[in-house]
Design a protein around this motif. Structure first.
Motif, PDB file in Angstrom:
ATOM      1  N   ASP A  62       0.839  -1.199   0.000  1.00  0.00           N
ATOM      2  CA  ASP A  62       0.000   0.000   0.000  1.00  0.00           C
ATOM      3  C   ASP A  62       0.878   1.256   0.000  1.00  0.00           C
ATOM      4  O   ASP A  62       0.591   2.240  -0.699  1.00  0.00           O
ATOM      5  N   CYS A  63       1.932   1.237   0.780  1.00  0.00           N
ATOM      6  CA  CYS A  63       2.873   2.363   0.849  1.00  0.00           C
ATOM      7  C   CYS A  63       3.562   2.560  -0.505  1.00  0.00           C
ATOM      8  O   CYS A  63       3.704   3.696  -0.986  1.00  0.00           O
ATOM      9  N   ILE A  65       2.421   1.737  -3.483  1.00  0.00           N
ATOM     10  CA  ILE A  65       1.458   2.250  -4.463  1.00  0.00           C
ATOM     11  C   ILE A  65       1.292   3.754  -4.316  1.00  0.00           C
ATOM     12  O   ILE A  65       1.258   4.491  -5.302  1.00  0.00           O
ATOM     13  N   GLU A  66       1.227   4.231  -3.075  1.00  0.00           N
ATOM     14  CA  GLU A  66       1.095   5.676  -2.856  1.00  0.00           C
ATOM     15  C   GLU A  66       2.357   6.414  -3.299  1.00  0.00           C
ATOM     16  O   GLU A  66       2.287   7.488  -3.917  1.00  0.00           O
ATOM     17  N   LEU A  67       3.515   5.850  -3.013  1.00  0.00           N
ATOM     18  CA  LEU A  67       4.774   6.467  -3.443  1.00  0.00           C
ATOM     19  C   LEU A  67       4.835   6.574  -4.965  1.00  0.00           C
ATOM     20  O   LEU A  67       5.186   7.625  -5.522  1.00  0.00           O
ATOM     21  N   LEU A  68       4.480   5.509  -5.647  1.00  0.00           N
ATOM     22  CA  LEU A  68       4.539   5.504  -7.110  1.00  0.00           C
ATOM     23  C   LEU A  68       3.495   6.435  -7.713  1.00  0.00           C
ATOM     24  O   LEU A  68       3.760   7.102  -8.724  1.00  0.00           O
ATOM     25  N   ALA A 118       5.780  -3.161  -9.290  1.00  0.00           N
ATOM     26  CA  ALA A 118       4.349  -2.905  -9.081  1.00  0.00           C
ATOM     27  C   ALA A 118       3.457  -3.913  -9.802  1.00  0.00           C
ATOM     28  O   ALA A 118       2.498  -4.415  -9.200  1.00  0.00           O
ATOM     29  N   PRO A 119       3.723  -4.261 -11.079  1.00  0.00           N
ATOM     30  CA  PRO A 119       2.854  -5.251 -11.729  1.00  0.00           C
ATOM     31  C   PRO A 119       2.841  -6.599 -11.009  1.00  0.00           C
ATOM     32  O   PRO A 119       1.834  -7.314 -11.044  1.00  0.00           O
ATOM     33  N   VAL A 123      -3.539  -7.669  -8.573  1.00  0.00           N
ATOM     34  CA  VAL A 123      -4.725  -6.821  -8.735  1.00  0.00           C
ATOM     35  C   VAL A 123      -4.720  -5.585  -7.859  1.00  0.00           C
ATOM     36  O   VAL A 123      -5.277  -4.571  -8.211  1.00  0.00           O
ATOM     37  N   VAL A 124      -3.998  -5.628  -6.736  1.00  0.00           N
ATOM     38  CA  VAL A 124      -3.960  -4.462  -5.846  1.00  0.00           C
ATOM     39  C   VAL A 124      -3.307  -3.252  -6.534  1.00  0.00           C
ATOM     40  O   VAL A 124      -3.649  -2.108  -6.238  1.00  0.00           O
ATOM     41  N   ALA A 125      -2.384  -3.514  -7.466  1.00  0.00           N
ATOM     42  CA  ALA A 125      -1.694  -2.425  -8.152  1.00  0.00           C
ATOM     43  C   ALA A 125      -2.341  -2.063  -9.487  1.00  0.00           C
ATOM     44  O   ALA A 125      -1.901  -1.129 -10.147  1.00  0.00           O
TER      45      ALA A 125
END
Length: 201
Positions: A62-63, A65-68, A118-119, A123-125
């Motif tokens: 989660d962290c 994904i927010e950074l990216l 990330a990929p 599904v979360v990303a």
């Protein structure tokens, strides 16, 4: 240390601990890579606690994904700021590509995490990837609809062609990063391909 939160991009209302944790993750990715980064590494670099981490993020993923997401927002802002809409369209292409290379050169490990790590999150990303590509595509469409392009009688690029440019650029970027090569090698092939697609329609 260059992180995805440089250039004043952190929202004013952002919790300061959240920003510190994102900086901590960016620092750890630069030092260890994403796979070898643990929550303990993030909180140590952020000088905070695991309790604080889990108050802000559900997980390391989660962290990330927010950074990216924030890093991609800054990438787009940097490219838009670098392009002179009154310049010849070919010059604009070079300005955009150079701004892209400047951005990723300062954030190599984070860029590789975006393209390769990330990929793998599954599904979360997926929303991150879709949103990033939509925003980058919007950027290319908007940039190709300005005075410099209109003077050359060039219509804005279609979304499918914009995606082809972006997909090729991402893969070339990943290959050069993985091989430890000079990222300026991206500039000429990216400019040539983009000019051929934009000018050949």
């Amino acid at each position: 240390m260059s992180t995805a939160l440089d250039n004043g991009a952190r929202p004013a209302a952002d919790d300061p601990f959240r920003g510190r944790l994102l900086d901590g993750l960016a620092s750890s990715i630069n030092e260890r890579g994403y796979r070898d980064t643990t929550v303990a590494d993030i909180v140590r670099d952020a000088r905070t606690s695991k309790r604080t981490f889990y108050e802000q993020f559900a997980s390391k993923e989660d962290c990330l994904i927010e950074l990216l997401r924030r890093n991609n927002d800054i990438l787009i802002a940097n490219i838009v700021a670098a392009v002179d809409p009154e310049a010849d369209w070919r010059a604009q292409v070079r300005q955009a590509v150079t701004a892209y290379v400047d951005h990723i050169s300062a954030r190599q490990a984070i860029t590789l995490a975006w393209i390769r790590e990330a990929p793998a999150l599954g599904v979360v990303a997926h929303p991150l990837h879709r949103t990033a590509m939509e925003h980058l595509t919007d950027m290319l469409v908007d940039l190709s609809d300005n005075p410099g392009f209109r003077r050359a009688d060039l219509a804005p690029i279609s979304r499918p062609l914009a995606l082809i440019i972006l997909g090729g650029l991402r893969e070339l970027t990943a290959l050069l990063l993985e091989d430890g090569r000079d990222l300026r090698e991206i500039i000429e092939p990216a400019v040539t391909a983009s000019q051929a697609i934009l000018g050949g329609r």
